[in-house]
Motif scaffolding. Sequence first.
Motif, PDB file in Angstrom:
ATOM      1  N   ALA A  13       0.962  -1.215   0.103  1.00 45.90           N
ATOM      2  CA  ALA A  13       0.042  -0.016  -0.047  1.00 45.90           C
ATOM      3  C   ALA A  13       0.785   1.313  -0.054  1.00 45.90           C
ATOM      4  CB  ALA A  13      -0.985  -0.002   1.222  1.00 45.90           C
ATOM      5  N   ASN A  14       2.093   1.313   0.717  1.00 40.00           N
ATOM      6  CA  ASN A  14       2.678   2.350   0.666  1.00 40.00           C
ATOM      7  C   ASN A  14       3.368   2.789  -0.319  1.00 40.00           C
ATOM      8  OD1 ASN A  14       4.192   4.449   2.444  1.00 40.00           O
ATOM      9  ND2 ASN A  14       6.066   3.287   1.921  1.00 40.00           N
ATOM     10  N   ASP A  15       3.738   1.866  -1.238  1.00 38.09           N
ATOM     11  CA  ASP A  15       4.200   2.198  -2.617  1.00 38.09           C
ATOM     12  C   ASP A  15       3.262   2.721  -3.729  1.00 38.09           C
ATOM     13  OD1 ASP A  15       6.821   1.696  -1.620  1.00 38.09           O
ATOM     14  OD2 ASP A  15       7.318   0.007  -2.981  1.00 38.09           O
ATOM     15  N   VAL A  16       1.920   1.999  -3.475  1.00 35.57           N
ATOM     16  CA  VAL A  16       1.071   2.493  -4.376  1.00 35.57           C
ATOM     17  C   VAL A  16       0.745   3.903  -4.130  1.00 35.57           C
ATOM     18  CG1 VAL A  16      -1.431   2.164  -4.933  1.00 35.57           C
ATOM     19  CG2 VAL A  16      -0.050   0.034  -4.731  1.00 35.57           C
ATOM     20  N   ALA A  17       1.071   4.289  -2.745  1.00 39.82           N
ATOM     21  CA  ALA A  17       0.734   5.709  -2.564  1.00 39.82           C
ATOM     22  C   ALA A  17       1.500   6.360  -3.046  1.00 39.82           C
ATOM     23  CB  ALA A  17       0.435   5.770  -0.985  1.00 39.82           C
ATOM     24  N   LYS A  18       2.617   6.097  -3.095  1.00 43.14           N
ATOM     25  CA  LYS A  18       3.874   7.097  -3.718  1.00 43.14           C
ATOM     26  C   LYS A  18       3.482   7.317  -5.224  1.00 43.14           C
ATOM     27  CE  LYS A  18       7.502   5.158  -0.766  1.00 43.14           C
ATOM     28  NZ  LYS A  18       8.589   4.508  -0.807  1.00 43.14           N
ATOM     29  N   MET A  19       3.088   6.431  -5.950  1.00 44.23           N
ATOM     30  CA  MET A  19       2.679   6.518  -7.414  1.00 44.23           C
ATOM     31  C   MET A  19       1.421   7.409  -7.659  1.00 44.23           C
ATOM     32  SD  MET A  19       4.898   5.079  -9.349  1.00 44.23           S
ATOM     33  CE  MET A  19       3.996   5.223 -10.975  1.00 44.23           C
ATOM     34  N   MET A  20       0.474   7.108  -6.723  1.00 47.86           N
ATOM     35  CA  MET A  20      -0.803   8.184  -6.611  1.00 47.86           C
ATOM     36  C   MET A  20      -0.348   9.463  -6.345  1.00 47.86           C
ATOM     37  SD  MET A  20      -2.856   5.916  -7.927  1.00 47.86           S
ATOM     38  CE  MET A  20      -4.428   6.480  -7.668  1.00 47.86           C
ATOM     39  N   GLN A  21       0.352   9.698  -5.316  1.00 46.82           N
ATOM     40  CA  GLN A  21       0.690  10.896  -4.537  1.00 46.82           C
ATOM     41  C   GLN A  21       1.731  11.864  -6.111  1.00 46.82           C
ATOM     42  OE1 GLN A  21      -0.258  12.312  -2.039  1.00 46.82           O
ATOM     43  NE2 GLN A  21       0.590  14.242  -2.401  1.00 46.82           N
ATOM     44  N   MET A  22       2.243  10.794  -6.727  1.00 43.09           N
ATOM     45  CA  MET A  22       3.175  11.488  -7.811  1.00 43.09           C
ATOM     46  C   MET A  22       2.079  12.216  -8.960  1.00 43.09           C
ATOM     47  SD  MET A  22       3.939  10.744 -11.248  1.00 43.09           S
ATOM     48  CE  MET A  22       4.292   9.065 -11.487  1.00 43.09           C
ATOM     49  N   PHE A  23       1.066  11.173  -8.970  1.00 45.39           N
ATOM     50  CA  PHE A  23      -0.086  11.904  -9.936  1.00 45.39           C
ATOM     51  C   PHE A  23      -0.702  13.011  -9.533  1.00 45.39           C
ATOM     52  CE2 PHE A  23      -0.511   7.255 -11.272  1.00 45.39           C
ATOM     53  CZ  PHE A  23       0.505   7.112 -12.210  1.00 45.39           C
ATOM     54  N   LEU A  24      -0.923  13.152  -8.207  1.00 42.08           N
ATOM     55  CA  LEU A  24      -1.627  14.376  -7.346  1.00 42.08           C
ATOM     56  C   LEU A  24      -0.647  15.398  -7.564  1.00 42.08           C
ATOM     57  CD1 LEU A  24      -3.338  13.484  -4.020  1.00 42.08           C
ATOM     58  CD2 LEU A  24      -4.301  13.897  -6.350  1.00 42.08           C
ATOM     59  N   GLN A  25       0.585  15.246  -7.541  1.00 44.48           N
ATOM     60  CA  GLN A  25       1.495  16.225  -7.666  1.00 44.48           C
ATOM     61  C   GLN A  25       1.864  16.575  -9.005  1.00 44.48           C
ATOM     62  OE1 GLN A  25       3.376  15.210  -2.994  1.00 44.48           O
ATOM     63  NE2 GLN A  25       4.686  15.096  -5.090  1.00 44.48           N
ATOM     64  N   ASN A  26       1.005  16.119  -9.991  1.00 43.66           N
ATOM     65  CA  ASN A  26       0.996  16.732 -11.390  1.00 43.66           C
ATOM     66  C   ASN A  26       2.514  16.250 -11.886  1.00 43.66           C
ATOM     67  OD1 ASN A  26      -1.331  18.323 -11.904  1.00 43.66           O
ATOM     68  ND2 ASN A  26      -0.471  19.843 -10.368  1.00 43.66           N
ATOM     69  N   GLY A  27       2.907  14.853 -11.667  1.00 40.53           N
ATOM     70  CA  GLY A  27       3.907  14.112 -12.143  1.00 40.53           C
ATOM     71  C   GLY A  27       5.306  14.477 -11.478  1.00 40.53           C
ATOM     72  N   TYR A  28       5.170  15.109 -10.156  1.00 36.68           N
ATOM     73  CA  TYR A  28       6.689  15.471  -9.676  1.00 36.68           C
ATOM     74  C   TYR A  28       6.497  14.665  -8.331  1.00 36.68           C
ATOM     75  CZ  TYR A  28      10.110  18.411  -7.691  1.00 36.68           C
ATOM     76  OH  TYR A  28      11.161  18.774  -6.844  1.00 36.68           O
TER      77      TYR A  28
END
Length: 973
Positions: free
Chosen positions: A852-867
């Motif tokens: 779950a932690n790693d999935v959240a990193k990818m989703m957070q990257m999306f939320l941060q407009n790719g950053y």
Amino acid sequence: MSLKKTLPYILLLLFSTVTIAQQSYPLYSADIEAQKTWVDSVYNAMSQKERVGQLFMVDILSSDPKSKVDKVRRLIKEQHIGGVIFSKGGPMRQAKLNNEFQALSKVPLMVGMDAEWGLAMRLDSTYAFPWNMTLGAIQDNKIVERVGRQIGLHCKRLGVHINFGPVVDININPANPIIGNRSFGEDKVNVTEKAIAFMTGMQGAGVLGSAKHFPGHGDTDKDSHKTLPTLDFTRERLNNIEMYPYKPIIQEGIASVMIAHLNVPKLVPEKGYPTSISPTVVTKILKDSLKFHGLIFTDALNMKGAANFQSPGDIDLAAFKAGNDILLISEDVPSASAKILEAINKGEITQERLAHSVKKILYAKYKVGLNNYEPVITENLVDNLNTRLDDIVYSQAIENAITITKNAGQILPVKNIDEKKIAYVGLGDDSGDAFVSQMQKYANVTSVKVNDTIGISKKLEPYNYVVVGFHRSNDNPWKSYGFSAKERLILETIASQKDVVLDLFVRPYAMLDLDSTASIEGIIHSYQNSKIAQEKSAQLIFGAIPSKGKLPVSLKTSKAGDGFESGTLRRLQYGIPEEVGINSDTLNKKIDSLVKIGLSRAMMPGAQILVARKGKVVFEKAYGYHTYNKKEKVNLNDVYDVASMTKILATLPLLMELRSQGSISLDNTLGELMPEMKGTNKSKITLKKALSHYAQFKAWIPFYLKTLDSVTKKPSKEYYRKSYSSDFNVKVADEMYLRSDYPDSIIRFIGESDLRDRLSYKYSDLPYYLMKKYLEDYYGKNLDDLTAQRFYNPIGATRTGYRPLNKFRKKDIVPSENDTYWRNQKVQGYVHDMGAAMQSNMGGHAGLFSNANDVAKMMQMFLQNGYYGGKRFISKETLEEFNTCNYCDENVRRGVGFDKPQLSGSGPTCGCVPMTSFGHSGFTGTYTWADPENELVYVFLSNRTFPTMENRKLVSSGLRTQIQEAIYKSIID
């Protein structure tokens, strides 16, 4: 001017007058007249002995034996003492004793405590806030004020009326054995500002403060508990340093001052007198020159700095004559009381002098509400003294205190994480487990045991970045904090060979033990070895939170006020729900309750759930077991087959990256991108339509069925072998190798497949088979390597990847199914999806494993407009393009690859999310969703398909979206 117009000005003037009076006379209440009436009535009703009794505050431990408790009972009844100071014990025992003592006393007792960093300074089962030295590093004094307020609220809840703090000693001497971490530091201005902030918070909570230890105990290497320390400085120096904080804090309304037992020749003309019994110090300097009108306490009269001077009783008399109001911890109250009464009878002490102190004491009692005394309520006491708000205040304080004092080569925060091989070496005699665990949420950090210098080079050879944590006990500020000779040698050896970050979870003075820091690239002062301090420091190292603290004391190579301010790399933080506007009780209780239902009804054997908001993970929990045999509990590091979430976590990021680079367009056709699709009925389908599931593709093709024996329905020998060979090199499962040419056949089958008759929404895996082929051909690498190199390694997704058996222990991989229809084995470490399994367990539509932690990193990257993590992976414009519902008018809710909220009726979400949100679900029982408007990420991982994919209870129950709804209901901002 009319009365109506002048009234506001009159009220403002009255308010200002009252405020000024309360600062100059800090024991006055807002209702001064009522207060004065109560004080006079109580004083006038007292006998002379009762009045003298008010001068004494005696000590008691709630853990004391009955004999000592009986002694205090007698002092209350026979000597009419004015107060008690509680020391070691427990909150429940103290509350009960407090209530008993108050019931015995004719005049309510003033209760005091030394709770400089909270009740935990003296009591078990209570909260320990940061030490003053830690607070001294904080630049925002409002945070210090919040700490003071929380401590005040705790004191008040326990029936404590005065807390003997803040310490305002300027700790110039690193060898000071008794102050040290109890001081805000060595800079007089910083100490004063912090003390005022602390006092403002605490007194604002209704608990009196006490500035100590007047005239200043900071520059001494002796402990006044054991001897009489000497401060042989000039009067100018004493005024400029030691006594500097008192005038400002008095002007700000400190309720009391405690006089230290010190030998200060330039202040005390009475030769050999400690400051605590010097009329010059107490009356002429503190009361007359500094115009202090609050309570004056002696420091404990049983301390050797005072007790060695005269016999019990004499010291009390001398202290009262000197101008003190309250005689703290007298060694002999009956004797002292008798001597003071005798002095009054002889005229050595006037009635006015006695009334002056006793009435001040009564004014203080009224101010803290003892005119309407109520017993301490014991119900929920311990819970009230250990709240989530305490964690928030503590966490905020630590985060703002952590200080970087060296950052050679910008070694902090950790950048280019995929290029780092990180080791942790722990020094000291306390645990650094929380520190290591938190660092491992960001990267592969290996804990390396180093007991001496032997073999260091070999042990650390694989690593190019070493974090050395120095951990000593966090129990109290007097614990040992220095480096041993062996530890110094170990540190020097490591630093001579590797890039090193030294993180000190002790007081800063530990650095004085080191001969040189030249070979150490990074130095962090985390000040304390609490769990929160360790976690926050790890977050700072990896750029999740900034560095804001400034060093409160000077060291060999750093001076007070030094500190590098660092920004963030926008990696995920970890914290408390309330910090991001979520109610933790609602969140925890609701999710726990829903998951309990899911487990009890066998919707899935276990699960991982994560919630992050505003870039901070605030809920992360593992539930249940890997399987229903309940042998292996789910751990947060366990990895799940995320099934179709692979589409947005693997294939889609690679496509978005190409789009960001201008290498592809959503208007590209499959025929333009793939030679295999030219001339087929897929040739003119655009990428936009294919990924939006609006391209007439069939939902799926059961490729594996073509490889079964038509009679036995078992895997055909034409297509499978039990062992690897060049002709059978596609590993599907244990002892199961598919014919080498079959993956290419899959692409051919898709090209040859019929399209659906009507153009309408139909979810399909087939475009992602094609995108896998396209991407691997474009880069000349497989999806496993591509995703790891371009995304997972750079963002620190260390628990994510295809073919997990090559990366993780089998026991850390949650099984997906007991396959009885094709592979005929437990599917563990292999993808559940049959088509992806036939592509070497590496599909564009399935095959990814993660936690779950790693999935959240990818989703957070999306939320941060790719950053993320200091790197831009995808452009903002591309994210917006792919997160657009292009065919909503045709009743197609999907974005380009991303799932979107339902347009009407039931759908993939709780119905409570905005249309800008996006996510995906997986066949195995997985789900993730991101909401840009509420800055929310939600991850649910399970293996609902175990032991059989026929179990659809999780899907039909809507449990995943019920949890999503509970998350939204827990938002309180």
